[in-house]
Design a protein around this motif. Structure first.
Motif, PDB file in Angstrom:
ATOM      1  N   PHE A  13       0.834  -1.205   0.000  1.00 37.83           N
ATOM      2  CA  PHE A  13       0.000   0.000   0.000  1.00 37.83           C
ATOM      3  C   PHE A  13       0.865   1.251   0.000  1.00 37.83           C
ATOM      4  CE2 PHE A  13      -1.720   3.430   2.660  1.00 37.83           C
ATOM      5  CZ  PHE A  13      -2.795   3.814   1.868  1.00 37.83           C
ATOM      6  N   SER A  14       1.897   1.271   0.856  1.00 39.94           N
ATOM      7  CA  SER A  14       2.778   2.442   0.907  1.00 39.94           C
ATOM      8  C   SER A  14       3.427   2.702  -0.442  1.00 39.94           C
ATOM      9  CB  SER A  14       3.865   2.240   1.974  1.00 39.94           C
ATOM     10  OG  SER A  14       3.302   2.186   3.259  1.00 39.94           O
ATOM     11  N   ALA A  15       3.888   1.625  -1.112  1.00 38.26           N
ATOM     12  CA  ALA A  15       4.541   1.784  -2.409  1.00 38.26           C
ATOM     13  C   ALA A  15       3.579   2.359  -3.436  1.00 38.26           C
ATOM     14  CB  ALA A  15       5.081   0.437  -2.888  1.00 38.26           C
ATOM     15  N   LYS A  16       2.394   1.799  -3.526  1.00 39.62           N
ATOM     16  CA  LYS A  16       1.436   2.251  -4.538  1.00 39.62           C
ATOM     17  C   LYS A  16       0.886   3.633  -4.203  1.00 39.62           C
ATOM     18  CE  LYS A  16       0.366  -2.495  -5.810  1.00 39.62           C
ATOM     19  NZ  LYS A  16       1.552  -3.020  -5.084  1.00 39.62           N
ATOM     20  N   TRP A  17       0.718   3.935  -2.930  1.00 38.49           N
ATOM     21  CA  TRP A  17       0.254   5.264  -2.530  1.00 38.49           C
ATOM     22  C   TRP A  17       1.288   6.324  -2.889  1.00 38.49           C
ATOM     23  CZ3 TRP A  17      -3.869   7.883  -1.709  1.00 38.49           C
ATOM     24  CH2 TRP A  17      -3.832   9.083  -0.993  1.00 38.49           C
ATOM     25  N   LEU A  18       2.562   6.009  -2.655  1.00 38.83           N
ATOM     26  CA  LEU A  18       3.621   6.943  -3.016  1.00 38.83           C
ATOM     27  C   LEU A  18       3.701   7.123  -4.526  1.00 38.83           C
ATOM     28  CD1 LEU A  18       6.402   5.824  -0.512  1.00 38.83           C
ATOM     29  CD2 LEU A  18       5.192   8.005  -0.495  1.00 38.83           C
ATOM     30  N   MET A  19       3.475   6.045  -5.276  1.00 40.82           N
ATOM     31  CA  MET A  19       3.462   6.164  -6.741  1.00 40.82           C
ATOM     32  C   MET A  19       2.326   7.071  -7.202  1.00 40.82           C
ATOM     33  SD  MET A  19       4.306   2.315  -8.109  1.00 40.82           S
ATOM     34  CE  MET A  19       5.839   1.499  -7.664  1.00 40.82           C
ATOM     35  N   LEU A  20       1.173   6.918  -6.596  1.00 41.07           N
ATOM     36  CA  LEU A  20       0.049   7.784  -6.951  1.00 41.07           C
ATOM     37  C   LEU A  20       0.363   9.236  -6.612  1.00 41.07           C
ATOM     38  CD1 LEU A  20      -2.924   5.560  -5.716  1.00 41.07           C
ATOM     39  CD2 LEU A  20      -2.317   6.046  -8.090  1.00 41.07           C
ATOM     40  N   GLN A  21       0.976   9.460  -5.455  1.00 38.25           N
ATOM     41  CA  GLN A  21       1.358  10.824  -5.077  1.00 38.25           C
ATOM     42  C   GLN A  21       2.358  11.414  -6.063  1.00 38.25           C
ATOM     43  OE1 GLN A  21       2.565  10.045  -0.890  1.00 38.25           O
ATOM     44  NE2 GLN A  21       1.121  11.650  -0.355  1.00 38.25           N
TER      45      GLN A  21
END
Length: 472
Positions: A381-389
């Protein structure tokens, strides 16, 4: 590795198991010194500086990868001990000796890749990594595993030749292969672009980025569970790590926006294609293997996202994806191996009621799937959330589409596994699983979940030695 080979027999296993805590402690010591120094640490082999000598360099991402590799290799070693112990009454067995020596060779090659500063020595490490990984695929000698290993070898040799040609061009043009010196000398010339293209193609083949992924599913799905975990969690990350080194450390001055877009598009295609094919698989290990193809695609989104104003966020997202996938996928392959031994098969349609008799195994699969889907709280989740950001911050909204679509498709194939397993059907075990192996798998997936709680200090650590690309 050499020490294990010389006495052979049972000593190979003992040396391998005893070396894992030492290797983990050494990796932690390197990370501690990098953090205390607040900058990359450099060791000159033989005391000679480049270009006469070879420099080993550890920065934030190197130190993190060293620790991650030590943890997963240690877990794989203790997980594999029941299967690859030398049988009683036998002085030495082929499969046991091969496994322990090749496992140590993979670990040594990865360590060289993570700290190496010379392109030719990195080529040697890549070759060691390949020729240690291929035997693990066909260690049981079945025809299908030998065919998978030969396909793997074919793609790997293509990658090696392509990479070495690029290295030769760099040396001919600049007279050095040291990464730091090359970064100061390279310019946007046809020779440099040709070398970069050759090396990139070779590394993509070794990383199994779509459409060069054809070797990965049969190799990972047919290898023993401990080997599959190391191959998926670590081996493909080695060549990806060198791709990062090439474009972010050696070629940061090149106008590579189009290259980043191409790599991002290939990564997006891998996310969608790998996930869709995973949904159609009948075997659990094949499903997990095609999931690896999809998750590798996320890694290549770091190239368009880790430049410009969003570079720090994109960089952190890429490293978090490496780590979350490594731990989650290793745990899931461990669990798939336990399940296949306990039930005598890994057919998904025949998993009805399996979670009732293998609760820890399916808890591990569920938690690993949680990270692959990108649900909180997890490292995925952290990885994909950071990618979205990073996508939003850089104005590259298009990359949000494969990120979100990949999460939905991952939820689909995880649902395919858990739905029959959680049913009320009756199922019997062929062989009860070893609790120690279940605990090892669960511990790795717990790390993947714990990454979702990483403090800001962890991301600050990743910034140590990070190259700045695309900023004035």
């Amino acid at each position: 590795m050499i020490l294990s080979f010389t006495p052979g027999g049972r000593n190979a296993e003992r040396i391998a198991l005893c070396s894992t805590p030492f290797g983990f402690a050494l990796a932690c010591a390197i990370a501690f010194h990098v953090n205390r120094a607040g900058k990359p640490i450099v060791y000159l082999v033989g005391g000679l500086p480049p270009p006469l000598g070879i420099a080993l360099r550890a920065d934030g991402i190197s130190a993190v990868m060293l620790v991650a590799a030590a943890v997963i290799v240690t877990a794989a070693a203790f997980y594999a001990r029941p299967k690859f112990a030398t049988p009683d009454g036998v002085s030495e067995s082929r499969s046991s000796l091969t496994f322990w020596i090749m496992l140590q060779a993979i670990w040594a090659a990865l360590n060289i890749i993570f700290v190496g500063g010379d392109l030719f020595n990195l080529y040697v490490a890549l070759e060691l990594l390949t020729f240690a990984a291929v035997p693990l695929v066909c260690i049981d000698g079945r025809p299908e595993t030998i065919a998978a290993a030969l396909r793997y070898l074919l793609f790997a040799l293509f990658g090696s030749i392509s990479y070495l040609l690029g290295v030769a061009l760099f040396y001919g043009a600049h007279g050095t292969l040291d990464i730091s010196l090359l970064a100061e000398r390279v310019q946007s010339t046809p020779v440099v672009w040709t070398a970069a293209a050759l090396m990139t193609c070779g590394l993509l083949a070794k990383t199994a980025l779509f459409p060069l992924h054809l070797w990965l599913p049969p190799a990972h799905a047919n290898a023993p569970a401990a080997a599959s975990a190391v191959l998926s969690g670590l081996v493909v990350k080695g060549s990806f790590f060198l791709t990062l080194r090439l474009w972010f450390y050696i070629l940061p001055a090149l106008p590579a926006e189009k290259v980043a877009i191409v790599l991002g598009c290939l990564g997006s295609a891998a996310i969608i294609a790998g996930s869709v094919i995973a949904l159609r698989q009948a075997r659990l290990k094949l499903l997990i293997a095609y999931s690896t193809v999809a998750q590798i695609g996320y890694l290549f989104l770091v190239f368009p996202l880790a430049t410009g104003a969003s570079s720090a966020i994109g960089w952190s997202a890429g490293v978090m994806q490496i780590l979350a996938h490594a731990f989650a996928k290793a745990a899931m392959f461990f669990s798939a191996g336990l399940l296949a031994e306990a039930l005598g098969h890994d057919q998904i349609v025949k998993l009805g009621g399996a979670a009732r008799v293998l609760p820890l195994t399916f808890l591990t699969i569920a938690l690993g799937g949680l990270s692959l889907v990108g649900l909180p709280p997890s490292g995925g989740f952290s990885a994909k959330w950071l990618m979205l950001q990073a996508s939003v911050a850089s104005g590259q909204w298009v990359w949000t589409l494969p990120i979100l679509a990949g999460g939905l498709l991952a939820a689909g194939y995880v649902y395919r596994i858990l739905t029959p397993a959680l049913s009320d059907d009756q199922i019997s075990l062929v062989l009860p699983p070893k609790r120690s192996q279940e605990v090892i798998a669960l511990a790795l997936t717990a790390v993947a979940i714990a990454l979702g709680f990483a403090p800001q200090a962890f991301f600050d650590f990743l910034e140590i030695g990070r190259p700045v690309v695309g900023q004035p």
